[in-house]
Design a protein around this motif. Structure first.
Motif, PDB file in Angstrom:
ATOM      1  N   VAL A   1       0.831  -1.210   0.000  1.00 54.22           N
ATOM      2  CA  VAL A   1       0.000   0.000   0.000  1.00 54.22           C
ATOM      3  C   VAL A   1       0.863   1.257   0.000  1.00 54.22           C
ATOM      4  O   VAL A   1       0.617   2.202  -0.752  1.00 54.22           O
ATOM      5  CB  VAL A   1      -0.936  -0.002   1.228  1.00 54.22           C
ATOM      6  CG1 VAL A   1      -1.788   1.268   1.251  1.00 54.22           C
ATOM      7  CG2 VAL A   1      -1.827  -1.237   1.220  1.00 54.22           C
ATOM      8  N   LEU A   2       1.893   1.258   0.833  1.00 54.38           N
ATOM      9  CA  LEU A   2       2.795   2.408   0.936  1.00 54.38           C
ATOM     10  C   LEU A   2       4.223   1.956   0.682  1.00 54.38           C
ATOM     11  O   LEU A   2       4.628   0.897   1.158  1.00 54.38           O
ATOM     12  CB  LEU A   2       2.706   3.041   2.327  1.00 54.38           C
ATOM     13  CG  LEU A   2       1.315   3.509   2.803  1.00 54.38           C
ATOM     14  CD1 LEU A   2       1.397   3.975   4.252  1.00 54.38           C
ATOM     15  CD2 LEU A   2       0.801   4.626   1.907  1.00 54.38           C
ATOM     16  N   ASP A   3       4.969   2.744  -0.063  1.00 54.54           N
ATOM     17  CA  ASP A   3       6.374   2.411  -0.260  1.00 54.54           C
ATOM     18  C   ASP A   3       7.219   3.183   0.759  1.00 54.54           C
ATOM     19  O   ASP A   3       6.704   3.895   1.626  1.00 54.54           O
ATOM     20  CB  ASP A   3       6.824   2.718  -1.694  1.00 54.54           C
ATOM     21  CG  ASP A   3       6.652   4.180  -2.075  1.00 54.54           C
ATOM     22  OD1 ASP A   3       6.561   5.037  -1.166  1.00 54.54           O
ATOM     23  OD2 ASP A   3       6.609   4.479  -3.282  1.00 54.54           O
ATOM     24  N   GLY A   4       8.530   3.051   0.645  1.00 54.20           N
ATOM     25  CA  GLY A   4       9.430   3.686   1.603  1.00 54.20           C
ATOM     26  C   GLY A   4       9.290   5.192   1.645  1.00 54.20           C
ATOM     27  O   GLY A   4       9.318   5.803   2.728  1.00 54.20           O
ATOM     28  N   ASP A   5       9.115   5.828   0.489  1.00 54.97           N
ATOM     29  CA  ASP A   5       8.972   7.286   0.439  1.00 54.97           C
ATOM     30  C   ASP A   5       7.699   7.727   1.157  1.00 54.97           C
ATOM     31  O   ASP A   5       7.695   8.751   1.868  1.00 54.97           O
ATOM     32  CB  ASP A   5       8.946   7.762  -1.018  1.00 54.97           C
ATOM     33  CG  ASP A   5      10.297   7.583  -1.706  1.00 54.97           C
ATOM     34  OD1 ASP A   5      11.320   7.487  -0.986  1.00 54.97           O
ATOM     35  OD2 ASP A   5      10.322   7.523  -2.947  1.00 54.97           O
ATOM     36  N   ASP A   6       6.606   6.966   0.949  1.00 53.61           N
ATOM     37  CA  ASP A   6       5.344   7.311   1.612  1.00 53.61           C
ATOM     38  C   ASP A   6       5.491   7.245   3.134  1.00 53.61           C
ATOM     39  O   ASP A   6       5.003   8.115   3.859  1.00 53.61           O
ATOM     40  CB  ASP A   6       4.230   6.348   1.169  1.00 53.61           C
ATOM     41  CG  ASP A   6       3.892   6.494  -0.303  1.00 53.61           C
ATOM     42  OD1 ASP A   6       3.984   7.622  -0.824  1.00 53.61           O
ATOM     43  OD2 ASP A   6       3.546   5.475  -0.931  1.00 53.61           O
TER      44      ASP A   6
ATOM     45  N   GLN B   1      -2.335   3.550  12.103  1.00 51.49           N
ATOM     46  CA  GLN B   1      -2.351   2.537  11.045  1.00 51.49           C
ATOM     47  C   GLN B   1      -1.065   2.575  10.242  1.00 51.49           C
ATOM     48  O   GLN B   1      -0.524   1.528   9.865  1.00 51.49           O
ATOM     49  CB  GLN B   1      -3.554   2.752  10.128  1.00 51.49           C
ATOM     50  CG  GLN B   1      -4.882   2.391  10.764  1.00 51.49           C
ATOM     51  CD  GLN B   1      -6.022   2.422   9.761  1.00 51.49           C
ATOM     52  OE1 GLN B   1      -5.808   2.340   8.563  1.00 51.49           O
ATOM     53  NE2 GLN B   1      -7.239   2.566  10.257  1.00 51.49           N
ATOM     54  N   ALA B   2      -0.566   3.770   9.969  1.00 55.19           N
ATOM     55  CA  ALA B   2       0.678   3.896   9.210  1.00 55.19           C
ATOM     56  C   ALA B   2       1.845   3.291   9.986  1.00 55.19           C
ATOM     57  O   ALA B   2       2.725   2.640   9.405  1.00 55.19           O
ATOM     58  CB  ALA B   2       0.952   5.360   8.895  1.00 55.19           C
ATOM     59  N   ALA B   3       1.861   3.488  11.312  1.00 54.51           N
ATOM     60  CA  ALA B   3       2.932   2.931  12.132  1.00 54.51           C
ATOM     61  C   ALA B   3       2.868   1.398  12.133  1.00 54.51           C
ATOM     62  O   ALA B   3       3.903   0.726  12.041  1.00 54.51           O
ATOM     63  CB  ALA B   3       2.834   3.468  13.561  1.00 54.51           C
ATOM     64  N   GLU B   4       1.656   0.850  12.235  1.00 51.96           N
ATOM     65  CA  GLU B   4       1.500  -0.598  12.192  1.00 51.96           C
ATOM     66  C   GLU B   4       1.943  -1.149  10.836  1.00 51.96           C
ATOM     67  O   GLU B   4       2.616  -2.182  10.760  1.00 51.96           O
ATOM     68  CB  GLU B   4       0.041  -0.975  12.454  1.00 51.96           C
ATOM     69  CG  GLU B   4      -0.420  -0.705  13.880  1.00 51.96           C
ATOM     70  CD  GLU B   4      -1.902  -0.965  14.062  1.00 51.96           C
ATOM     71  OE1 GLU B   4      -2.551  -1.396  13.068  1.00 51.96           O
ATOM     72  OE2 GLU B   4      -2.413  -0.752  15.179  1.00 51.96           O
TER      73      GLU B   4
ATOM     74  N   ARG C   1       5.076  -3.785   9.996  1.00 49.68           N
ATOM     75  CA  ARG C   1       4.898  -5.009   9.220  1.00 49.68           C
ATOM     76  C   ARG C   1       5.731  -4.975   7.936  1.00 49.68           C
ATOM     77  O   ARG C   1       6.315  -5.976   7.524  1.00 49.68           O
ATOM     78  CB  ARG C   1       3.419  -5.196   8.891  1.00 49.68           C
ATOM     79  CG  ARG C   1       3.120  -6.572   8.292  1.00 49.68           C
ATOM     80  CD  ARG C   1       1.638  -6.790   8.038  1.00 49.68           C
ATOM     81  NE  ARG C   1       1.170  -6.024   6.891  1.00 49.68           N
ATOM     82  CZ  ARG C   1       0.228  -5.118   6.925  1.00 49.68           C
ATOM     83  NH1 ARG C   1      -0.352  -4.808   8.085  1.00 49.68           N
ATOM     84  NH2 ARG C   1      -0.152  -4.477   5.832  1.00 49.68           N
ATOM     85  N   HIS C   2       5.779  -3.817   7.303  1.00 49.77           N
ATOM     86  CA  HIS C   2       6.557  -3.656   6.069  1.00 49.77           C
ATOM     87  C   HIS C   2       8.029  -3.968   6.318  1.00 49.77           C
ATOM     88  O   HIS C   2       8.680  -4.665   5.529  1.00 49.77           O
ATOM     89  CB  HIS C   2       6.383  -2.217   5.556  1.00 49.77           C
ATOM     90  CG  HIS C   2       7.129  -1.926   4.291  1.00 49.77           C
ATOM     91  ND1 HIS C   2       8.443  -1.499   4.278  1.00 49.77           N
ATOM     92  CD2 HIS C   2       6.758  -2.016   2.991  1.00 49.77           C
ATOM     93  CE1 HIS C   2       8.837  -1.326   3.044  1.00 49.77           C
ATOM     94  NE2 HIS C   2       7.841  -1.630   2.231  1.00 49.77           N
TER      95      HIS C   2
END
Length: 325
Positions: A227-232, A272-275, A279-280
């Protein structure tokens, strides 16, 4: 591709589903595969949404291009009766032994014998030919025991060493091992991008290699979409809460006033972004561990709508697109 495809994996990784998808993938373009179950769980029947499998080969699916998938649930007691009839011509006497409980007794007190019977039936299917001399099945896919038991299960020659030094059982074990340790066989391990399944995969590969059993591929199952890459993730970590609230308001998610709906969304969004970031990072680390093993690596997606027959065909298509043929 090797003609005997053995699929193992830690419990909960979906090895039966992957074995079923592999059988479908290999059966495309007019091929015929036999999917074999050895644990007595009727997992194949559940995956294909069909009735419980008997101790006989039964067609359960048609693959794209007209190929066929047959399935067999091997019963060790019935396999032993076949064995006794093949080598000793016991006939009715064998059935009488079963009624007396002698067959169940033999397979229980001699687990090595049980494994010889289970693997032997699969290897017989690999070698079987029709009247024209062609192999009856292009591929045999075995839904094998979990990773913790797979090496001992496949290394039947060592298992029966204490049971029989000579004779039909010894000869049968030798014949099975000639198939299992040849290029005709490949052992695949199914895992998830989680620490425990990956570590069990690492240990399982080391054990299989030490036993001289042929390694195949690593199948990473239930991979979540990115859903999100490293830059996001870096942006979310650096951005201020007011700026995120303004961005949400600009997107139409709540008013711009202080304490508005947009501001109330900021904290849950950051949680949610931190979770996701945690996981990422974990998945990235586990994927790196698997790549270091030097085996072909395949990834199968997590089906958000759950696993059904349509999902099984979707996974088979994914395997085909990744070079399983």
């Amino acid at each position: 591709m090797s003609r005997l495809q053995v699929v193992s994996g830690k419990g909960g990784t979906g090895k039966t589903t992957v074995a079923a998808a592999l059988a479908l993938a290999l059966a495309t373009e007019g091929k015929r595969t036999l999917l074999v179950e050895v644990e007595g769980r009727q997992g194949i029947a559940q995956v294909f949404e069909t009735e419980a499998l008997p101790y006989e080969e039964r067609k359960i699916a048609v693959a794209p291009g007209g190929g066929e998938v047959y399935a067999l649930a091997i019963d060790p007691e019935l396999a032993l009766l076949d064995y006794l009839q093949m080598f000793y011509k016991l006939g009715g006497a064998g059935r009488a032994l079963k009624k007396l409980g002698a067959i169940d007794f033999a397979t229980t007190i001699a687990p090595g014998l049980r494994d010889v019977l289970l693997t032997g039936k699969a290897c017989e299917a690999v070698r079987r030919k029709d009247r024209s001399g062609r192999f009856l099945y292009d591929y045999v896919v075995m839904d094998a025991p979990p990773t913790g038991r797979i090496t001992r299960f496949l290394n039947v020659n060592d298992e029966v060493a204490g049971l029989a030094k000579i004779g039909p059982i010894h000869n049968q074990a030798q014949a099975v091992m000639r198939v299992l340790k040849s290029r005709e066989t490949a052992v695949h391990l199914v895992t998830l991008l989680e620490e425990m399944p990956v570590q069990e995969t690492v240990d399982g590969i080391a054990e299989l290699h030490s036993a001289g059993l042929p390694l195949g591929r690593i199948m990473v199952n239930m991979v979540r979409p990115s859903v999100l890459d490293g830059d996001d993730l870096e942006f979310l970590q650096a951005a201020s809460r007011p700026s995120i609230a303004r961005s949400l308001s600009a997107a139409g998610l709540g008013g711009a006033r202080r304490g508005g709906h947009a501001e109330r969304l900021v904290e849950p969004l950051l949680e949610q972004a931190a979770e996701y970031a945690e996981r990422h990072t974990l998945e990235h680390e586990q994927r790196a561990v698997l790549r270091e093993l030097g085996l072909p690596l395949h990834e199968l997606p997590l089906l958000v709508e759950g696993m059904d027959l349509a999902g099984l065909y979707e996974l088979a298509t994914e395997l085909r697109q990744q070079g399983i043929s």
